[in-house]
Motif scaffolding. Sequence first.
Motif, PDB file in Angstrom:
ATOM      1  N   ALA A   1     -35.479   8.787 -25.954  1.00 46.07           N
ATOM      2  CA  ALA A   1     -36.497   8.272 -25.030  1.00 46.07           C
ATOM      3  C   ALA A   1     -37.087   9.407 -24.195  1.00 46.07           C
ATOM      4  O   ALA A   1     -38.301   9.427 -23.917  1.00 46.07           O
ATOM      5  N   LEU A   2     -36.251  10.366 -23.817  1.00 48.04           N
ATOM      6  CA  LEU A   2     -36.739  11.510 -23.052  1.00 48.04           C
ATOM      7  C   LEU A   2     -37.691  12.353 -23.896  1.00 48.04           C
ATOM      8  O   LEU A   2     -38.725  12.827 -23.405  1.00 48.04           O
TER       9      LEU A   2
ATOM     10  N   ASP B   1     -39.553  11.257 -26.438  1.00 47.28           N
ATOM     11  CA  ASP B   1     -40.792  10.480 -26.584  1.00 47.28           C
ATOM     12  C   ASP B   1     -41.658  10.579 -25.331  1.00 47.28           C
ATOM     13  O   ASP B   1     -42.884  10.731 -25.413  1.00 47.28           O
ATOM     14  N   TYR B   2     -41.031  10.490 -24.175  1.00 50.00           N
ATOM     15  CA  TYR B   2     -41.781  10.576 -22.916  1.00 50.00           C
ATOM     16  C   TYR B   2     -42.432  11.948 -22.771  1.00 50.00           C
ATOM     17  O   TYR B   2     -43.601  12.069 -22.373  1.00 50.00           O
ATOM     18  N   THR B   3     -41.685  13.000 -23.102  1.00 50.02           N
ATOM     19  CA  THR B   3     -42.216  14.360 -22.975  1.00 50.02           C
ATOM     20  C   THR B   3     -43.367  14.577 -23.944  1.00 50.02           C
ATOM     21  O   THR B   3     -44.386  15.193 -23.591  1.00 50.02           O
TER      22      THR B   3
ATOM     23  N   GLN C   1     -45.439  12.318 -25.121  1.00 47.71           N
ATOM     24  CA  GLN C   1     -46.593  11.574 -24.633  1.00 47.71           C
ATOM     25  C   GLN C   1     -47.246  12.288 -23.453  1.00 47.71           C
ATOM     26  O   GLN C   1     -48.474  12.345 -23.333  1.00 47.71           O
ATOM     27  N   SER C   2     -46.413  12.853 -22.584  1.00 46.86           N
ATOM     28  CA  SER C   2     -46.945  13.577 -21.434  1.00 46.86           C
ATOM     29  C   SER C   2     -47.746  14.796 -21.877  1.00 46.86           C
ATOM     30  O   SER C   2     -48.823  15.077 -21.349  1.00 46.86           O
TER      31      SER C   2
END
Length: 450
Positions: A10-11, A13-15, A17-18
């Motif tokens: 999840a970390l 994926d978040y990075t 997307q950012s």
Amino acid sequence: MNIQQRRLLALVDYTQQSLRTRSRVVSNVADHGSFLLFDHQALGIDGLRLNDGGPDGDDDIWLSIPHPPPPGVPPQAESPWLTPWLNVGIAMLVAPELAAEVEGSALIAAGTHRDAALAVTTLAEAADPVVEARARVRLADYGFRAEVESQYSRYIETVWRPWAEGERKRRRVSQLYVKLFTLRQELAGALTEGQLELVWGMGLGVARKAGAGYGYPLITRLVDLSFDPETQAAEVRPRDVDPRLELELFAQADKPGIAEAEKAAEAFLAQAGDSLSPFDPASYEPLLAIARGFLDAAPAAVSPSLPADAADEPLHISNAWVLFARPRNASVALQDLERFREVLGRLDETARLPGAVAALVTEPATESVPVELPRYRGVSASYHERGPAEAAPSQDLFFPKPFNDEQAHIVQLLETSDGVVVQGPPGTGKTHTIANIICHWLANGRRVLV
């Protein structure tokens, strides 16, 4: 997949997307806006040196520019006939003009006329033309106008114009030097919050489609900017990283074969090593050939100009180079994260993450556990007070550069923790400390990735 692995995924994926949100593909290198220098612009700057080997001839300086001299002073006229009439204005590079009229006192002070109110004492004074000190003398009516205009023409041609050309050259050097000095502060983070990188681009591609102009180098290599501590000359050197084939602009158009082009470029760069030079087009022509084949582009003259607005133009790739600053590229990070994501997907549920990685996705401890910190020889008493009295015998600390207690404490924490975050404003010694830590760990037989 266990809880830690899911949190880490999840970390990632978040990075990703950012990074995608913040990244913007720029179609024109001039749109970066921070700093831009084309090859044809560099050739017009006196004192700028390209592909310089330095004093010993073994340095790899791609560009250097000396510290500019101070501003010059517009030259005054030496002729006493011209001096009273010459207006050297505030605008330093605007040619002086002749005054329409002057006071008689100016002519007297120049020594070409004598004061009509004073008595003549010598035969030489009697030969001088007479003028009243308070009189207004118009150039149009002046009896020696031809002499003044002759002296003026000689002054402009032989004195002022050579000085003005030299001053223009000095200003071009000074303007570029100031831009590089400001850029150095931006790269260090002292002026802006954004993270910039300095890039040397080779093989400029230019095109126009649907009214929009495209102009971007196909090959880029990161470079470093520094200032010589003795001469204060600005110097640009290539970094110890591989050049890249820039295809992001075309990747967004989902062009087929881009993966094959990138693989071919990686294979070529793996063999080329550090041999690619913007001053030797033959060294990177195979990369341009890969790009031309993939993009169906044609060769072009060495020119950074974009095509005219009137019509669409196909892509042309030239040997021109450009030095520019841009926001740090997120595409490489995205590729690394994607490979990391693939590795995570293949992990077994029982696989354990490395300690430093697991710390990112593990709930922090609720209790403080005493930790015995190592002791090192050759440090101050206040530093030793951080550790317990019954600590193990002191070890050797291999710091080749000067250090203080706080910097030594970082090594203590690294020995007992999976990770340590060191934070501080520019100029507080973070890079200096990193150099010490690298040397210490290498001296102890450890591997270090920077």
